[in-house]
Motif scaffolding. Structure first.
Motif: not given
Length: 416
Positions: A155-160, A203-219
């Motif tokens: 989570l921290a690297p994705a938010l950063d 910004g999260l969407l710009r930083g990754s194409s991993d939809r499942e990973g982004l789904a968990r982070i936002t959840a």
């Protein structure tokens, strides 16, 4: 000048101006070891004024056990306890490192933190783990540690990256908007956390194409109504640092508890702590918990009240009363009394239900001493025993004594 009254001396006004005008932006989200040299594998930061490791309360011991396991300095709870009992862990206050930690406040090199920036000043606070099993409440079970590692490694690297891919985020505007939307931004941050999620998602969407990973982070962010807390209190630490160091200023710049003592710092008295035994207040306990289970007040998150929100903005957040106890009449009374002991009024933290009047700002130790009015915080509560976690929350009046002592110290310094 903003928030000035006829009875506000110049030294206090300088602190109030700093509280009202200092700009703070979100700088990073990273591991603590990347932002401070004050932590090592066996030296951690803790909440509150200084405390001898032999005197730490149960939940702080539990958090240190969790920290040793997180850093892999210990392979088991028994090994971690042996390291502590041999005196091989050093601890020092978060406030001495420009940090604030909720509850036990234990910060290790691998602790994921939110970093705020006010000019060249950097302040930080651990990412919020949620209100169930959490190291800050003294938990150290496998699930709690796995969650904390995920927060630090994923989570921290994705938010950063999202922060770097976004326009600068004004953290005090985030708090001010939260107050307009029904939060107090200390124990209620539902709207503020939602706004933070909305702000960072592009910004999260710009930083990754991993939809499942982004789904968990936002959840994870969406399910945690306290997610915005470290963003708010790291900003509060930055503005209170800006308000510190004015000769003769009676404005409080820190309030914090370590579970044994509760302490304050004052602008005109440097880093000196004025302490009193930590109070418990009037808690709302979880089912099955008893008052004897409660650790006295612990944590740095009352930097919120020090900066002019939290319990000082209780009338902005009617819904919080069900969490900390009381009703709107009590909330109105608290905010009204806090105005009597503050040197100024906020120009950016505005309360809709009071015709957008600013919150009381800048606790003045002379006014506390003269009126006998106890400053009030709202805070979470941890079980006295390590590993037992959260037992409730409450409204906690802070005894007058440390404020009166600081007031006398300022008078004495002025006579020299």
């Amino acid at each position: 000048m903003p928030g000035q009254t006829e009875t506000t001396p110049a030294s206090a006004q300088a602190s109030i101006d700093a509280l009202n005008t200092t700009e703070v932006i979100l700088h990073r989200v990273c591991k603590a070891g990347e932002v401070t040299g004050s932590v090592t594998g066996r030296h951690f930061l803790h909440a509150g004024p200084p405390i001898d490791p032999a005197d730490i309360p149960g939940p702080m011991r539990g958090a240190i056990i969790g920290g040793l396991l997180l850093e892999r300095e210990a392979a088991s709870v028994a090994e971690a306890e042996a390291i502590i009992d041999r005196g091989e862990v050093g601890i020092s206050p978060c406030h001495d490192a420009g940090a604030v930690g909720a509850m036990a406040g234990i910060i290790t090199p691998s602790t994921p933190v939110v970093v705020a920036a006010a000019g060249d000043t950097r302040t930080f606070s651990p990412l919020n783990e949620g209100i169930e099993g959490a190291v800050r409440y003294g938990s150290y079970d496998d699930a709690t540690l796995a969650r904390l590692r995920w927060l630090g490694d994923v989570l921290a690297p994705a938010l950063d990256e999202a922060v770097q891919n976004s326009d600068p985020l004004d953290l005090l505007h985030l708090v001010a908007e939260g107050l307009r939307r029904g939060d107090d931004c200390h124990n209620r941050l539902v709207a503020t956390s939602a706004a933070l999620l909305v702000t960072l998602t592009p910004g999260l969407l710009r930083g990754s194409s991993d939809r499942e990973g982004l789904a968990r982070i936002t959840a994870v962010m969406a399910r945690n109504g306290h997610f915005a807390l470290p963003f708010a209190i790291s900003a509060a630490k930055a503005v209170t640092l800006a308000a510190a160091g004015f000769d003769g200023s009676p404005v409080v710049t820190a309030m914090a508890g370590n579970g044994r003592e509760f302490g304050i710092r004052v602008s005109g008295l440097g880093d000196r702590w004025f302490t009193v035994p930590s109070p418990i207040g009037n808690p709302v306990l979880l089912d099955g918990a008893a008052l004897d289970d409660v650790t006295p007040t612990m944590g740095d998150s009352m930097i919120a009240e020090t900066a002019g929100f939290g319990a000082f903005a209780m009338t902005a957040a009617p819904a919080i009363m069900s969490f900390v106890g009381g009703d709107m009449e009590l909330a109105q009374g608290i905010t009204r009394r806090m105005r009597e002991i503050c040197a100024g009024t906020s120009t950016r933290f505005l309360i809709p239900g009071e015709d957008f009047r600013g919150t009381p700002l800048g606790i003045d130790v002379h006014r506390v001493r003269a009126t006998g009015i106890e400053p009030v915080i709202n805070n979470g509560l941890a079980h006295r025993d390590p590993g037992r976690g959260r037992v409730g929350a409450g409204i906690t009046p802070i005894p007058v004594e440390p404020f009166a002592e600081a007031s006398r110290a300022l008078e004495e310094a002025g006579r020299r």
